[in-house]
Design a protein around this motif. Structure first.
Motif, short mmCIF file in Angstrom:
data_model
loop_
_atom_site.label_atom_id
_atom_site.label_comp_id
_atom_site.label_asym_id
_atom_site.label_seq_id
_atom_site.Cartn_x
_atom_site.Cartn_y
_atom_site.Cartn_z
N TYR A 127 118.42 -24.67 39.83
CA TYR A 127 118.00 -23.34 39.52
C TYR A 127 117.43 -22.44 40.45
O TYR A 127 117.89 -21.27 40.78
N VAL B 126 110.60 -16.64 44.23
CA VAL B 126 111.56 -16.87 45.54
C VAL B 126 110.89 -15.62 46.41
O VAL B 126 110.83 -16.02 47.65
N LYS C 125 129.70 -21.65 42.37
CA LYS C 125 129.01 -20.48 43.04
C LYS C 125 129.43 -20.23 44.60
O LYS C 125 129.02 -19.09 44.99
N GLU D 9 113.97 -16.19 33.13
CA GLU D 9 113.63 -15.19 33.92
C GLU D 9 112.38 -14.47 33.14
O GLU D 9 111.42 -14.05 33.92
N SER E 82 112.17 -15.34 39.91
CA SER E 82 112.56 -14.51 40.64
C SER E 82 111.21 -14.10 41.71
O SER E 82 111.26 -13.80 43.04
N ARG F 231 119.05 -19.60 43.88
CA ARG F 231 118.46 -18.32 44.28
C ARG F 231 117.85 -18.36 45.73
O ARG F 231 117.71 -17.16 46.16
#
Length: 241
Positions: free
Chosen positions: A98, A78, A132, A69, A75, A102
């Motif tokens: 990965y 996304v 998850k 990250e 992020s 997300r």
């Protein structure tokens, strides 16, 4: 116990070779074989670009590294996709999932198709699905030439640092274009080949000019490039209607 199981999977896969079964016959009209291949390439070129070697499931730990990250800021990828809750997203070359995991929570009425050619990667994705408790990630085993996606089923196809390793890029992209719904988009994220200061092996970077040329060859229209990542292009293409 879950961590031990995952580590066992990763260590076991270190000694499993990548198969090239189901590979298509080399076409002289599309691909060229290099007399002197690069050490990081497969000795085969497409539209003037030598194709890079696949990192493979032995790099699963690198994909899940804690500093990813910080180094790549995924992020932001996304967020930049501007997804609708009912979108169907194909994560091509999903690896360990990965990005898939997300994206999935944003698709409350949609799903992620996590596509990879390596069964070992899909096993890791299945492991993470259970850990998850995420049900809307669907692993799909592709071949070297076919993403195995239903026609007109995908709103967006995402490839993060994966396209440059496709052994048959034209065939795979044709399969992706066929799988896109009318007006569907392809988002490619690649390390910027224009910048020699980015410390990534040369064949694992791509220039925006090269990417646009290769996407045009399969009928995709460039819409924009978002310069929001520290080292990578984020390029958006659209299926012609």
């Amino acid at each position: 116990m879950k961590l031990i199981t995952l580590l066992f999977l990763l260590l076991n896969f270190l000694f499993t070779p990548i198969t090239t079964a189901n590979a298509a016959t080399l076409s002289d009209n599309i691909y060229q074989q290099r007399t002197h291949p690069s050490s990081d390439g497969i000795g085969k070129s497409y539209m003037g670009r030598e194709i890079a070697k696949v990192m493979g499931h032995t790099g699963a730990g690198w994909l899940e590294r804690p500093r990813r990250e910080v180094e790549e800021q995924p992020s932001k990828i996304v967020s930049a996709l501007n997804l609708a809750p009912d979108d169907v997203v194909a994560d091509i070359g999903a690896g360990t999932g990965y990005l898939s995991f997300r994206i999935a929570p944003l698709l409350t009425d949609g799903k992620v198709l996590a596509v990879d050619i390596q069964p070992q990667m899909l096993e890791i994705i299945d492991f993470f699905k259970q850990e998850k408790n995420i049900s809307n990630v669907e692993p799909i085993l592709a071949t070297l030439t076919n993403p195995n996606l239903p026609s007109a089923s995908v709103d967006l196809a995402l490839m993060v640092d994966a396209y440059h390793e496709l052994e048959y890029p034209q065939e795979v992209m044709q399969g992706i274009v066929k799988a896109l719904k009318p007006g569907g988009k392809v988002v490619l994220v690649e390390y910027r080949g224009e910048n020699p200061l980015i410390m990534i092996k040369r064949l694992h970077k791509m220039t925006q000019k090269q990417v646009r040329k290769e996407m045009q060859a399969v009928g995709l229209v460039w819409r924009e490039t978002k310069n929001l990542l520290p080292q990578q292009h984020l390029m958006v293409f659209e299926k012609q209607t």
